[in-house]
Design an enzyme around this catalytic site. Structure first.
Site, mmCIF file in Angstrom:
data_model
loop_
_atom_site.group_PDB
_atom_site.id
_atom_site.type_symbol
_atom_site.label_atom_id
_atom_site.label_comp_id
_atom_site.label_asym_id
_atom_site.label_seq_id
_atom_site.Cartn_x
_atom_site.Cartn_y
_atom_site.Cartn_z
ATOM 1 N N LYS A 121 -39.398 -2.427 5.834
ATOM 2 C CA LYS A 121 -38.040 -2.458 5.300
ATOM 3 C C LYS A 121 -37.030 -2.563 6.446
ATOM 4 O O LYS A 121 -37.210 -1.908 7.473
ATOM 5 C CB LYS A 121 -37.817 -1.141 4.538
ATOM 6 C CG LYS A 121 -36.544 -1.040 3.770
ATOM 7 C CD LYS A 121 -36.300 0.405 3.342
ATOM 8 C CE LYS A 121 -35.915 1.256 4.522
ATOM 9 N NZ LYS A 121 -35.229 2.504 4.229
ATOM 10 N N LYS A 144 -31.941 0.986 9.816
ATOM 11 C CA LYS A 144 -30.950 1.193 10.869
ATOM 12 C C LYS A 144 -31.617 1.592 12.167
ATOM 13 O O LYS A 144 -31.287 1.077 13.221
ATOM 14 C CB LYS A 144 -30.007 2.324 10.460
ATOM 15 C CG LYS A 144 -28.978 1.971 9.448
ATOM 16 C CD LYS A 144 -28.152 3.244 9.247
ATOM 17 C CE LYS A 144 -27.209 3.161 8.097
ATOM 18 N NZ LYS A 144 -26.875 4.507 7.608
ATOM 19 N N LYS A 149 -39.777 10.629 7.871
ATOM 20 C CA LYS A 149 -38.877 11.137 8.919
ATOM 21 C C LYS A 149 -39.521 12.308 9.657
ATOM 22 O O LYS A 149 -39.398 12.418 10.879
ATOM 23 C CB LYS A 149 -37.535 11.572 8.326
ATOM 24 C CG LYS A 149 -36.619 10.402 8.002
ATOM 25 C CD LYS A 149 -35.204 10.879 7.725
ATOM 26 C CE LYS A 149 -34.295 9.740 7.338
ATOM 27 N NZ LYS A 149 -32.974 10.177 6.909
HETATM 28 P P1 AMP Z 1 -29.433 4.129 4.904
HETATM 29 O O1 AMP Z 1 -29.621 2.972 5.817
HETATM 30 O O2 AMP Z 1 -30.691 4.897 4.683
HETATM 31 O O3 AMP Z 1 -28.257 5.004 5.280
HETATM 32 O O4 AMP Z 1 -29.083 3.531 3.472
HETATM 33 C C1 AMP Z 1 -27.805 3.325 2.923
HETATM 34 C C2 AMP Z 1 -27.934 2.568 1.614
HETATM 35 O O5 AMP Z 1 -28.509 1.254 1.847
HETATM 36 C C3 AMP Z 1 -28.883 3.224 0.611
HETATM 37 O O6 AMP Z 1 -28.397 2.988 -0.696
HETATM 38 C C4 AMP Z 1 -30.184 2.515 0.825
HETATM 39 O O7 AMP Z 1 -31.033 2.552 -0.296
HETATM 40 C C5 AMP Z 1 -29.713 1.094 1.101
HETATM 41 N N1 AMP Z 1 -30.677 0.380 1.947
HETATM 42 C C6 AMP Z 1 -31.097 0.761 3.178
HETATM 43 N N2 AMP Z 1 -31.975 -0.135 3.691
HETATM 44 C C7 AMP Z 1 -32.119 -1.100 2.745
HETATM 45 C C8 AMP Z 1 -32.889 -2.306 2.681
HETATM 46 N N3 AMP Z 1 -33.677 -2.681 3.683
HETATM 47 N N4 AMP Z 1 -32.790 -3.081 1.572
HETATM 48 C C9 AMP Z 1 -31.975 -2.692 0.543
HETATM 49 N N5 AMP Z 1 -31.228 -1.590 0.546
HETATM 50 C C10 AMP Z 1 -31.283 -0.778 1.630
#
Ligand code: AMP
Ligand code: TRP
Length: 351
Positions: free
Chosen positions: A200, A203, A119
């Protein structure tokens, strides 16, 4: 079946930024719901974390996203009768405990975090808040005496850091914190982008790049279009152990959402070609997300309902957070005096 009161405590959260996607659902939210009756659960919308890149904050949008994420938790099956759902900033104890934890966390520990490094590389100036992000996350987790943190694979390092911070505090000041562990899916803890199986699903990328992610509120047509357009290869290999990363990603999504075994899945797709595989994957995704979208629209029609759930959630969360915070304050020698019964004379106490 453990008796009520003896259940392990679960805590997890999602930032109210961007569009929640299939990776979030598979890695995090679907796990929360599947384990909901087995554990005591607290699910938080972590809006303080959304401030760490101040240039990107749009205040009105942040409030709207906070509601949206809360409604999505419920739409995905989080049951407010079984789980506490609340907004992080409604409970000041998160910020207070962060300060105390900052003082037992070395800068070296947090500078090592890979999410911080990636980030920080994307912004012009790095705020102290961005560096401190994992300590705020540690406060979230430790306030509720959390045993298990169901998250995607990318968060494992943050949970390990939380355990290190908890150990250090306990050693310096006395036993205040339970040591948490990450709860990761055996398969699906890291869903990759449909446009690039080496990246990965994320968002931020999903917002700018068409074909990368599937949003939880996307229409059936969009879902089909994205999956049919997914990158594959030319080998026709559909066995989990031999498939290319792109095809394995599709197989994994199918495995988690269909609930079928690997052997069944391999037999099912043997020699059928990637177009067939993609159509079947699109079907399981649509079947899973369509009811979520419908429930979301229903929940959103009644704004007062959601607000009451978040208010009640904050009240319940606060009773737990307050007792942890008071205990921590006591151990470090700060906060209100232990004996609050002192009779102070009314009026001016100055001389
Ligand atoms: P975030 O998108 O960073 O706010 O992530 C929210 C939750 O989703 C967290 O528990 C992350 O570890 C999970 N997460 C985010 N992206 C992925 C992905 N590509 N595959 C699996 N889990 C994810
Ligand atoms: N950092 C997590 C993410 O990016 C969000 C988060 C904040 C979180 N506090 C948490 C996750 C506590 C689990 C537990 O997804």
């Amino acid at each position: 079946m453990p008796e009520a009161g003896n259940k392990k405590q679960v805590f997890s959260g999602v930032q109210p930024t961007g569009k929640l996607h299939l990776g979030n659902y598979i890695g995090a939210l679907s796990q929360w719901v599947e384990n909901q009756t087995r554990y005591d659960n607290i699910f938080c919308i972590v809006d303080l974390h959304a401030l760490t890149i101040a240039e990107a904050v749009r205040p009105a949008l942040l409030r709207e996203k906070t509601r949206e994420v809360a409604a999505l938790y419920l739409a995905c099956g989080v049951d407010p009768e079984k789980s506490i759902v609340f907004v992080q900033s409604h409970i000041p104890a998160h910020a207070e405990l962060t300060w105390i934890l900052n003082c037992v966390t070395t800068v070296g520990w947090i500078e090592r975090m890979t999410q911080y490094k990636s980030k920080a590389a994307q912004v012009e100036s790095v705020s102290t808040g961005l560096l401190d992000y994992p300590v705020l996350q540690a406060a979230d987790i430790l306030l509720y005496r959390t045993d298990l943190v169901p998250v995607g694979e990318d968060q494992k390092q943050h949970i390990e850091l939380t355990a290190d911070i908890a150990h250090r505090f306990n050693r310096l000041f006395g036993e205040a914190f339970v040591i948490p562990q990450p709860l990761l899916r055996a398969e699906g803890a890291r869903i990759m982008g449909f446009d690039d199986p080496m990246t990965k699903m994320s968002k931020s990328r999903g917002e700018i790049q068409k074909g990368h992610a599937i949003g939880l509120l996307d229409s059936a047509d969009t879902i089909r279009e994205v999956i049919l357009g997914a990158v594959t290869d030319s080998s026709m290999e559909t066995h989990f152990d031999h498939a290319s990363p792109a095809v394995r990603n599709l197989l994994t999504i199918y495995e988690v959402l269909s609930g079928r075994t690997r052997l069944e899945i391999e037999a099912h797709f043997e020699g059928k070609g990637y177009n067939y595989l993609k159509r079947e994957v699109a079907d399981v995704v649509i079947n899973r997300l369509a009811p979520i979208r419908n429930r979301y629209l229903e929940i959103n029609r009644d704004r007062a309902y959601l607000e009451c759930i978040l208010q009640r959630g904050a009240e319940r969360a606060w009773t737990i957070a307050e007792s942890t915070l008071r205990h921590v304050q006591e151990l470090v020698g700060i906060g209100p005096w232990a004996s609050r019964k002192t009779d102070c004379p009314p009026g001016n106490i100055g001389r």
